[in-house]
Design a protein around this motif. Structure first.
Motif, PDB file in Angstrom:
ATOM      1  N   THR A   1       0.802  -1.219   0.000  1.00 43.65           N
ATOM      2  CA  THR A   1       0.000   0.000   0.000  1.00 43.65           C
ATOM      3  C   THR A   1       0.837   1.272   0.000  1.00 43.65           C
ATOM      4  O   THR A   1       0.431   2.285  -0.548  1.00 43.65           O
ATOM      5  CB  THR A   1      -0.918   0.031   1.230  1.00 43.65           C
ATOM      6  OG1 THR A   1      -0.124  -0.247   2.380  1.00 43.65           O
ATOM      7  CG2 THR A   1      -2.006  -0.996   1.101  1.00 43.65           C
TER       8      THR A   1
ATOM      9  N   GLU B   1       5.190  12.968   6.446  1.00 45.56           N
ATOM     10  CA  GLU B   1       3.786  13.077   6.823  1.00 45.56           C
ATOM     11  C   GLU B   1       3.609  13.971   8.048  1.00 45.56           C
ATOM     12  O   GLU B   1       2.779  14.883   8.047  1.00 45.56           O
ATOM     13  CB  GLU B   1       3.204  11.688   7.093  1.00 45.56           C
ATOM     14  CG  GLU B   1       2.916  10.891   5.835  1.00 45.56           C
ATOM     15  CD  GLU B   1       1.917  11.594   4.918  1.00 45.56           C
ATOM     16  OE1 GLU B   1       0.816  11.904   5.386  1.00 45.56           O
ATOM     17  OE2 GLU B   1       2.247  11.852   3.756  1.00 45.56           O
TER      18      GLU B   1
ATOM     19  N   PRO C   1       3.438   3.869  -1.124  1.00 50.97           N
ATOM     20  CA  PRO C   1       4.151   4.157  -2.369  1.00 50.97           C
ATOM     21  C   PRO C   1       5.659   3.948  -2.227  1.00 50.97           C
ATOM     22  O   PRO C   1       6.346   3.590  -3.186  1.00 50.97           O
ATOM     23  CB  PRO C   1       3.830   5.625  -2.654  1.00 50.97           C
ATOM     24  CG  PRO C   1       2.946   6.105  -1.582  1.00 50.97           C
ATOM     25  CD  PRO C   1       2.584   4.972  -0.693  1.00 50.97           C
TER      26      PRO C   1
ATOM     27  N   ASP D   1       4.131  14.898  -1.880  1.00 47.05           N
ATOM     28  CA  ASP D   1       3.590  16.054  -1.182  1.00 47.05           C
ATOM     29  C   ASP D   1       4.679  16.938  -0.607  1.00 47.05           C
ATOM     30  O   ASP D   1       4.596  18.159  -0.659  1.00 47.05           O
ATOM     31  CB  ASP D   1       2.691  15.589  -0.025  1.00 47.05           C
ATOM     32  CG  ASP D   1       1.378  15.062  -0.533  1.00 47.05           C
ATOM     33  OD1 ASP D   1       1.243  14.930  -1.751  1.00 47.05           O
ATOM     34  OD2 ASP D   1       0.496  14.797   0.303  1.00 47.05           O
TER      35      ASP D   1
ATOM     36  N   LYS E   1       2.255  10.417  11.543  1.00 45.11           N
ATOM     37  CA  LYS E   1       0.974  10.670  10.875  1.00 45.11           C
ATOM     38  C   LYS E   1       0.719  12.156  10.671  1.00 45.11           C
ATOM     39  O   LYS E   1       1.063  12.978  11.498  1.00 45.11           O
ATOM     40  CB  LYS E   1      -0.168  10.082  11.706  1.00 45.11           C
ATOM     41  CG  LYS E   1      -0.222   8.589  11.606  1.00 45.11           C
ATOM     42  CD  LYS E   1      -1.484   8.061  12.235  1.00 45.11           C
ATOM     43  CE  LYS E   1      -1.566   6.557  12.066  1.00 45.11           C
ATOM     44  NZ  LYS E   1      -2.075   5.914  13.255  1.00 45.11           N
TER      45      LYS E   1
END
Lengths: 317, 384
Positions: B101, B283, B103, B310, B256
């Motif tokens: 899951t 993140e 990347p 991101d 997170k």
């Protein structure tokens, strides 16, 4: 006045409300930066999503079942709506679709929970929904959404964050729905005695189904707000909230056996969990100890609730 | 009333736990184990350019041996990696990711597959169906041994849990290479980043950018995670050289984005004068960026690790100061290159732990490098 005090004292929310007050007072003494207006606003804003999620879950708990798919539903709907908006869909239409997905998930969960134990059924759907989220996102993260959408999560109305307003509205609706409508009364009746409800010719399936739909729609709404607040969506973002949502409702005195409790206590539960993390950050408790503190708070709160209730029951007998 | 007093008492207890924790943390640094920091500090002081190594969290593992870019069996970084090595026989090389899951894992798998194309071996890439299940990883290793794999590259989900698979491979004469999280004992080779060095490099660069002065917030990884602890030690050691830098708070955000945002919001209530925030991964750093934006605070440098899509975009927009390209794609590629070179000619790697990338491979993604990173060599371009 005496009557009001009596009714508060007898409500299931009593001990969680006292817990909340004690926690606020203790935190104010420990950390000066806790008792600022800005920090209070921060706490309410952070608690908003948990509040929406756990208030919805309260409806399901009151029927005596469980929904473990709340976190995954929130994450999934947040991802779908983010994808839709990224593909230039109108924000209002995308939001509506998000809520409709919530209705569908609620219907599926509710139907399954009528056949299987809700705990197992929704544990299963939790995996399925989380898996769908990964498919929708294809392992990627969506970043940078249009302001028309993100404003829902980061904007203010005057000095009050939008999130707090949304949470207040949801909580108010649920409070009225559960305590002042026919559906609400049926949810309580069914939860406290399913057999009696059946004999009283109550459409029990429909009652349970409604509770699950309420829960999943709340989760869907919270998921969209989560995406708006983060200005991003990833498949795993609901994970943090999964069991925390259950904890907030249970700390708030809603019985897992059904029929007892309500949204009022859940508000206290959600605020307690949020404040505990806030005060740990402000006092600089080492990361290693944080899980320990959160766990202890949950256990102590539920323990107090359970013990006092047993005593009251034995007194009545 | 009796009940009530008991209630107050239990809350006082919880409060006391809080106070004790608080007083332990007065210095702002509390978590590093003494041996780890001492061992780490010595090479950091002697080697100016590349703060080479730290002992891994578990004892008995080899320290990192940093090679210069031209000593590596490959050239380039990210999607520009290449090598002269060709397989001289028909080899099967297995790769086991932690999950399908993330990347990051997908890119690593793609790096090994590309190595197979370039060097001419059969690459078998797999991952456990339950994300991060070390038990399944062991089963996959056993299957690969059965299939006649010559080498197995694994990104371990757990150092100790992977050992049965490592032993089975060793008994069958299959070499094992680890990336990132190492096995509990030395294997043929460990590569991927040295987490300590990533932390050291990012923190040092932030300190330099701030002119050696400023208040810093650290968003730690999950409590107890070995890679997060090594990275944190690297960050703290780098800041020790700058008396003007103070770590005002170091709290977990569990890798997170949601928690990075809420923890930063909380900390901004107490610390209004902050110049830098380092997240233990991209993140959590991006969560900090959101919190700063929502609070309308400007001019705070935010750094993270991994060079995700991101984060790269955030650096491009000026929202983030820097990220460290931990290059999963190149790590998979270089591991395969070491394996093929050994299978060809029996050439052992120079050490048991050769990190890649290191500060010798220009891993920093900041305003001056971000455009070419995104356009030319970002690892995420391999999976999009």
């Amino acid at each position: 006045m005496k009557n009001l005090w009596q009714s508060i004292k007898e409500s299931r929310a009593f001990y969680s409300l006292i817990g909340l007050v004690v926690l606020v007072i203790a935190s104010s003494i420990i950390a000066p930066s806790f008792r600022t207006v800005n920090n209070m606003i921060t706490i309410f804003r952070q608690a908003s999503l948990l509040l929406i999620l756990s208030s919805g879950l309260t409806a399901v708990l009151l029927t005596g079942t469980m929904d473990l798919s709340v976190g995954a539903t929130a994450g999934f709907v947040g991802c779908v709506v983010a994808q839709l908006i990224k593909h230039d869909m109108n924000v209002a239409v995308a939001t509506l679709i998000g809520l409709l997905i919530g209705v569908v998930i609620g219907l599926i969960n509710g139907t399954l929970a009528g056949i299987l134990p809700g705990f197992i059924a929704t544990y299963g759907t939790n995996w399925v929904i989380a898996g769908l989220g990964i498919v929708v996102m294809q392992g990627a993260v969506i970043y940078d959404l249009p302001p028309a959408f993100t404003q829902l999560g980061v904007g203010y109305l005057g000095a009050i964050p939008n999130l707090v307003i949304f949470a207040s509205v949801v909580v108010l609706i649920l409070y009225i729905l559960l305590s002042n409508t026919t559906l609400g009364r049926k949810i309580y009746q069914y939860g406290s005695n399913p057999v009696a409800a059946k004999y009283a010719a109550m459409p029990t399936r429909r009652v349970v189904l409604s509770a699950f739909v309420i829960c999943s729609v709340c989760a869907a709404f919270a998921g969209m707000l989560m995406t708006a607040r983060l200005n991003a969506a990833d498949a795993a973002m609901g994970d943090t909230y999964g069991l925390q949502t259950v904890a907030a409702a249970v700390i708030g005195g809603t019985s897992q056996k059904g029929g007892e409790g309500g949204v009022l206590g859940t508000i206290a539960g959600a605020l307690i969990l949020t404040i505990v993390v806030n005060i740990m950050n402000l006092t600089g408790i080492p990361s290693q100890a944080q899980g320990l503190v959160i766990g202890s708070v949950i256990i102590i709160m539920v323990l107090i609730d359970t013990i006092t209730r047993k005593r009251q029951e034995s007194k009545m007998n | 009333m009796k009940k009530f007093s008991k209630l107050v008492l239990s809350f006082l207890l919880v409060g006391t736990v809080g106070l004790v924790g608080c007083s332990n943390n007065n210095g702002g640094t509390s978590t590093a184990t003494p041996e780890a920091t001492q061992e780490a500090a010595a090479p950091a002081a002697t080697q100016e350019a590349a703060p080479a190594a730290t002992q891994a969290a578990s004892t008995g593992l080899s320290k990192a041996t940093v090679l210069s870019a031209d000593q590596l069996p490959i050239t380039g970084i990210g999607t520009t990696v290449a090598t002269d090595i060709k397989a001289k026989g028909s080899y099967k090389i297995g790769y086991i990711a932690k999950n399908t899951t993330n990347p990051y894992m997908v890119a690593q798998s793609a790096g090994v597959a590309k190595a197979g194309e370039d060097m001419g071996f059969e690459a078998i890439t797999q991952a456990p169906s339950t994300a991060d299940s070390v038990e399944e990883q062991v089963k996959l290793m056993e299957n690969m041994i059965q299939q006649g794999a010559n080498a197995i590259i694994v990104h371990c989900a757990d150092s100790n849990g992977i050992m049965p698979g490592v032993r089975a491979a060793q008994e069958a004469g299959v070499i094992v290479l680890t990336i990132g999280t190492p096995a509990a004992e030395d294997t043929f080779l460990r590569t991927g980043v040295d987490y300590y060095e990533t932390g050291y490099t990012i923190a040092k660069d932030m300190a330099e950018e701030l002119g050696g002065k400023g208040n810093i917030i650290i968003l730690e990884g999950p409590a107890g995670a070995a890679n997060a602890i090594e990275r944190l030690n690297g960050i703290k050691d780098a800041f020790k050289d700058y008396p003007g830098i103070e770590i005002v708070a170091s709290q977990t955000a569990n890798f997170k984005r949601t928690e990075g945002m809420s923890v930063t919001e909380n900390l901004l209530q107490k610390y209004t004068d902050v110049q830098g925030i380092i997240g233990a991964n991209d993140e959590s750093a991006l969560g900090a960026v959101q919190a700063l934006k929502a609070a309308g605070v400007e001019g705070v440098l935010v750094s993270g690790f991994d060079g995700s899509v991101d984060a790269a975009n955030a650096v491009l927009n000026g929202d983030m100061f820097e990220s460290y390209n931990t290059d999963p794609y190149g790590s998979g590629y270089i591991a395969a290159a070491y394996a093929v070179r050994y299978l060809d000619d029996g050439v052992e790697p120079e050490a048991k732990f050769i990190p890649f990338p290191t500060s010798n491979n220009d891993p920093l993604i900041n305003s001056s490098t971000v455009q070419s990173y995104i356009d030319e060599y970002a690892w995420f371009n391999a999976v999009q």
